[in-house]
Scaffold this active site. Structure first.
Site, PDB file in Angstrom:
ATOM      1  N   LYS A  67       0.832  -1.212   0.000  1.00  0.00           N
ATOM      2  CA  LYS A  67       0.000   0.000   0.000  1.00  0.00           C
ATOM      3  C   LYS A  67       0.869   1.266   0.000  1.00  0.00           C
ATOM      4  CE  LYS A  67      -2.207  -1.414   3.722  1.00  0.00           C
ATOM      5  NZ  LYS A  67      -1.543  -2.741   3.844  1.00  0.00           N
ATOM      6  N   THR A  68       1.883   1.297   0.876  1.00  0.00           N
ATOM      7  CA  THR A  68       2.767   2.468   0.929  1.00  0.00           C
ATOM      8  C   THR A  68       3.534   2.601  -0.385  1.00  0.00           C
ATOM      9  OG1 THR A  68       3.027   1.989   3.275  1.00  0.00           O
ATOM     10  CG2 THR A  68       4.552   3.586   2.323  1.00  0.00           C
ATOM     11  N   ASP A 112      -1.516   6.669   6.167  1.00  0.00           N
ATOM     12  CA  ASP A 112      -1.528   5.248   6.480  1.00  0.00           C
ATOM     13  C   ASP A 112      -2.505   5.023   7.636  1.00  0.00           C
ATOM     14  OD1 ASP A 112      -0.791   2.651   6.267  1.00  0.00           O
ATOM     15  OD2 ASP A 112       1.194   2.865   7.145  1.00  0.00           O
ATOM     16  N   THR A 161      -5.839  -1.327   6.774  1.00  0.00           N
ATOM     17  CA  THR A 161      -5.894  -2.784   6.878  1.00  0.00           C
ATOM     18  C   THR A 161      -7.325  -3.194   7.231  1.00  0.00           C
ATOM     19  OG1 THR A 161      -5.176  -2.465   9.167  1.00  0.00           O
ATOM     20  CG2 THR A 161      -3.504  -3.166   7.593  1.00  0.00           C
ATOM     21  N   ARG A 220       6.622  -8.043   1.853  1.00  0.00           N
ATOM     22  CA  ARG A 220       7.492  -7.568   2.947  1.00  0.00           C
ATOM     23  C   ARG A 220       8.148  -8.753   3.644  1.00  0.00           C
ATOM     24  NH1 ARG A 220       4.515  -4.115   6.569  1.00  0.00           N
ATOM     25  NH2 ARG A 220       5.366  -2.376   5.393  1.00  0.00           N
TER      26      ARG A 220
HETATM   27  P1  ADP Z   1       2.140  -1.887   3.217  1.00  0.00           P
HETATM   28  O1  ADP Z   1       2.143  -0.385   3.116  1.00  0.00           O
HETATM   29  O2  ADP Z   1       0.959  -2.502   2.520  1.00  0.00           O
HETATM   30  O3  ADP Z   1       2.292  -2.388   4.621  1.00  0.00           O
HETATM   31  P2  ADP Z   1       4.643  -1.671   1.774  1.00  0.00           P
HETATM   32  O4  ADP Z   1       4.225  -0.889   0.590  1.00  0.00           O
HETATM   33  O5  ADP Z   1       5.378  -0.936   2.856  1.00  0.00           O
HETATM   34  O6  ADP Z   1       3.400  -2.445   2.404  1.00  0.00           O
HETATM   35  O7  ADP Z   1       5.535  -2.890   1.228  1.00  0.00           O
HETATM   36  C1  ADP Z   1       6.441  -3.584   2.051  1.00  0.00           C
HETATM   37  C2  ADP Z   1       7.668  -3.977   1.276  1.00  0.00           C
HETATM   38  O8  ADP Z   1       7.290  -4.995   0.347  1.00  0.00           O
HETATM   39  C3  ADP Z   1       8.295  -2.854   0.480  1.00  0.00           C
HETATM   40  O9  ADP Z   1       9.597  -2.635   0.894  1.00  0.00           O
HETATM   41  C4  ADP Z   1       8.362  -3.321  -0.946  1.00  0.00           C
HETATM   42  O10 ADP Z   1       9.695  -3.428  -1.330  1.00  0.00           O
HETATM   43  C5  ADP Z   1       7.811  -4.706  -0.954  1.00  0.00           C
HETATM   44  N1  ADP Z   1       6.715  -4.815  -1.914  1.00  0.00           N
HETATM   45  C6  ADP Z   1       5.403  -4.644  -1.637  1.00  0.00           C
HETATM   46  N2  ADP Z   1       4.653  -4.875  -2.736  1.00  0.00           N
HETATM   47  C7  ADP Z   1       5.510  -5.184  -3.726  1.00  0.00           C
HETATM   48  C8  ADP Z   1       5.342  -5.532  -5.104  1.00  0.00           C
HETATM   49  N3  ADP Z   1       4.130  -5.630  -5.648  1.00  0.00           N
HETATM   50  N4  ADP Z   1       6.438  -5.777  -5.830  1.00  0.00           N
HETATM   51  C9  ADP Z   1       7.667  -5.727  -5.262  1.00  0.00           C
HETATM   52  N5  ADP Z   1       7.895  -5.423  -3.968  1.00  0.00           N
HETATM   53  C10 ADP Z   1       6.841  -5.149  -3.206  1.00  0.00           C
END
Ligand code: ADP
Length: 361
Positions: A67-68, A112, A161, A220
């Site tokens: 998401k981030t 977030d 979430t 992640r």
């Molecule tokens: P969330 O915000 O949903 O908790 P993040 O965007 O922070 O998740 O993602 C966590 C990690 O996973 C990031 O460092 C990123 O490198 C990796 N990641 C997430 N989605 C992907 C994707 N589709 N392709 C490659 N790496 C990803």
């Protein structure tokens, strides 16, 4: 977030720095989530063609699915600056007013955990999203006056979430909502290949497959496991990581073949040994494993449900047959398998789940 969870975002600066380095910077590098990617790409392209700020966007789904990363990609694709904040950081409407009034034209504001914002801030956000304006209240009681403040057009990217917890009026103000799903093993292998390249690590195909299979459908975690395997390989003098070394390393970190970590197993184990397999209420279960209800609900549960290990019923959570087997217990008579639960949910009369039918509540 508890330190035993492999899903939570890392708190240590080094961990965050590596996570940032591994983040895909554009939609083409973003693995999987084809539907969301295609729809988002269209939204962004149309905004660019119209020369307008992009519509507000909401991403929902379990932690660690991107998401981030997508919020950052939205800013990059719109060639716009990005401001990061979160629901828990905005406890007063004034906190939000301070952020909103300092945005520049076209800026992307990422919030977030948007479901955790306070109610007054949320109400201020409605007007800001719709009319690009906020009312700043000065003074108290009868003498209070509202001073309207124009805002430059901006794009709000919200992440949650718990999409179900977002009030309807907030949800309705997003022009586009993308729900992120868990990743398949081949998709996680792609994530890992890309990361291994960036970290200059040698891993063969079987090694990637082994790590991907234990990554709980979550990029992640895949990246985090890759780093743990890298440490193991360094200490053991292993040049190229294969299935055997990946497996030995991950066994050591208590990540099992299905990718369950300690919290996941604790939840299932409590359900089986303390509550006879359930049904038991979520908060009681959370207390039994010494975790916050929200952590069990957002971090452990979605994956356990997807894997057919845990079932949600009107009377509470139950351990499904696969959970008993996975933890090495004999499956007692009367325990449901996933298919039986599906039947029950579909409302089939002959369902063996009759005793779990909602009793008028
Ligand atoms: P969330 O915000 O949903 O908790 P993040 O965007 O922070 O998740 O993602 C966590 C990690 O996973 C990031 O460092 C990123 O490198 C990796 N990641 C997430 N989605 C992907 C994707 N589709 N392709 C490659 N790496 C990803």
């Amino acid at each position: 977030m508890a330190e035993h969870s492999l899903v939570a975002a890392g708190e240590e600066p080094e961990e965050r720095a590596i996570e940032a380095a591994l983040r895909p910077k554009n939609l083409d590098d973003f693995v999987g989530q084809h539907r969301v990617r295609k729809q988002l790409s269209l939204v962004l392209q149309a905004s660019r063609m119209r020369g307008r700020t992009a519509d507000h966007v909401l991403f929902s789904g379990p932690p660690g699915l991107g998401k981030t990363t997508l919020a950052m990609i939205v800013a990059a694709e719109m060639n716009a600056p990005l401001r990061l904040s979160s629901g828990p950081a905005i406890q007063h409407a004034g906190d939000l007013a301070a952020i909103l009034s300092s945005l520049s034209e076209g800026e992307v504001l990422f919030l977030d955990e948007i479901h955790r914002m306070s109610r007054p801030a949320e109400e201020m956000l409605y007007m800001a999203m719709e009319d690009f304006r906020v009312d700043i209240v000065v003074g108290k009681g009868a003498g209070a006056t509202a001073i309207p403040l124009e805002l430059p057009p901006f794009t709000l990217v919200g992440a949650t979430t718990r999409a179900g917890l977002l009030p309807g009026p907030l949800r309705d103000r997003f022009g586009f909502t993308g729900h992120l799903e868990f990743y398949s093993v081949p998709e996680l292998e792609l994530v890992l290949r890309r990361s291994a390249g960036l970290l200059d690590l040698k891993v063969n195909s079987a090694g990637f497959a082994e790590i991907a299979g234990r990554s709980r459908g979550t990029p992640r975690i895949a990246n985090r496991l890759l780093r743990r395997v890298r440490d193991w390989a360094l200490v053991h003098g292993v040049e190229q990581i294969d299935a055997r070394s990946a497996s030995a390393a991950l066994d050591m970190y208590e990540v099992d073949k299905k990718g369950l970590d300690r919290l996941d197993r604790a939840v299932l184990d409590a359900l089986i040994t303390k509550f006879g397999g359930g049904p038991v209420g979520l908060s009681t279960l959370a207390i039994a494993v010494g975790e916050e209800t929200e952590t069990v609900e957002t971090v452990a549960e979605p994956f356990l449900v997807r894997e057919g290990l845990l079932g949600r019923t009107p009377r509470g959570r139950i351990a499904l047959a696969a959970a008993w087997t996975h933890l090495g217990y004999a499956v007692p008579a009367g325990v449901f398998a996933q298919e039986q639960l599906d039947l029950f949910e579909a409302g089939a009369d002959e369902s063996p789940a009759a005793d779990l039918a909602p009793d008028g509540q």
